[in-house]
Design an enzyme around this catalytic site. Structure first.
Site, PDB file in Angstrom:
ATOM      1  CB  THR A  39      30.520 -14.762  76.850  1.00 16.78           C
ATOM      2  OG1 THR A  39      31.879 -14.459  77.128  1.00 16.78           O
ATOM      3  CG2 THR A  39      29.670 -14.455  78.069  1.00 16.78           C
TER       4      THR A  39
ATOM      5  CE  LYS B  36      11.798  -2.910  61.065  1.00 15.97           C
ATOM      6  NZ  LYS B  36      10.686  -3.810  61.437  1.00 15.97           N
TER       7      LYS B  36
END
Ligand code: ASP
Length: 305
Positions: free
Chosen positions: A55, A82
């Protein structure tokens, strides 16, 4: 059309129109220099939070063939580690100049949420077990090019329906285009409810085999628990696998399809996968043309193709 999130949002005429455009792009892709300037200056960004081979690359190839620039967001090496949220991530991709976002995510509805947050078009490249609309478009195109129409065809979608966004997308597209869809699966691989789906259901592949024009095999989705609801993969193959012997009981012009990635030896035998009559690689090729049609439609490019 502002986004492409769910096949349910498209009318039969919308579907047919996209397939017509894709037919035109098949011709562009066959040219010695397969490139048109339709989307020059536009930037298409892909953000795939779940694995993909076909895809993502197919969208990149589609964008480049239309002369758009591409940016690829790679979750593994991004600030997601993070703790940055999905919302902040996609807003950042938009702020950087993306004109369209193609997104795959493990959560159902993720692309729809992104579409609410963003002002650019969003294409759903797969959200959990919910939808994968461009897969349905490319599958419908492959069938339409082989048979001329989907009207009146008998199509079976076989296997792990419960965990399959491909099944949910394809059954809607195929039935909107006039095919009769039969889901073939053991009860354990069907969803809890499917009463409002436009399908017939059978638990025996052998029973439906002789009447089929298209056998669409699904991958057993081991990462979503698809293998655990079956006693063993060998037993799955015995009842639902497309073996050479089953292939020989299909109508002469029937075709076998699979969205990839294939579990060879489980839902599809090597000999069937590699048979020149299987549509598997044709599906992949047509995926580029279909995604060109989608990008072109959503980014309102001028056609001189
Ligand atoms: N590649 C398809 C998808 O991402 C089918 C599969 O993974 O089995 O949904």
């Amino acid at each position: 059309m502002r986004h492409l999130l769910d096949i349910a949002d498209l009318s039969p005429a919308d579907l047919a129109g996209l397939l017509d455009d894709a037919d035109g792009f098949v011709e562009v892709l066959a040219r010695p220099i397969p490139k048109v300037p339709a989307l020059r200056g536009k930037t298409v960004t892909t953000a795939f939070f779940e694995a993909s081979t076909r895809t993502r690359l197919s969208f990149e190839r589609a964008a480049k063939t239309l002369s758009a620039d591409t940016m690829t967001f790679a979750p593994g090496t991004s600030s997601l580690s993070k703790g940055e949220s999905l919302k902040d991530t996609v807003l950042t991709l938009q702020a950087m100049g993306s004109d369209l976002l193609v997104m795959r995510h493990q959560a159902v509805g993720a692309a729809e949420r992104a579409a609410e947050w963003l002002s650019i078009p969003v294409v759903n490249g797969g959200d959990g077990a919910h939808q994968h609309p461009t897969q349905a478009l490319l599958d419908a195109l492959a069938i339409r090019r082989r048979f001329g129409t989907l009207e009146g065809l008998q199509i079976a979608i076989v296997g792990d329906i419960r965990h399959s966004r491909v099944a949910r997308s394809d059954l809607l597209a195929f039935s909107k285009l006039g095919a009769t869809v039969t889901l073939v699966a053991p009860r354990t691989l069907l969803p809890v409810t499917f009463a409002d789906w436009p399908v017939r259901v059978s638990s025996s592949l052998d029973e439906v085999l002789p009447e089929l024009d298209v056998v669409y095999l699904l991958r057993v989705q081991t990462e979503r628990g698809g293998a655990s609801v079956f006693p063993s993969l060998a037993e799955y193959t015995t009842r639902f696998g497309m073996t050479r012997e089953r292939r020989s009981r299909l109508k002469r012009d029937a075709v076998v399809m699979h969205p990839g990635p294939m579990n060879r030896g489980v839902e599809i035998a090597d000999e069937v996968a590699d048979d020149p009559d299987a549509l598997v690689l044709e599906q992949v090729s047509l995926g580029v043309a279909v995604r060109m049609a989608v990008l072109f439609r959503l980014l309102g490019g001028e056609s001189d193709a």
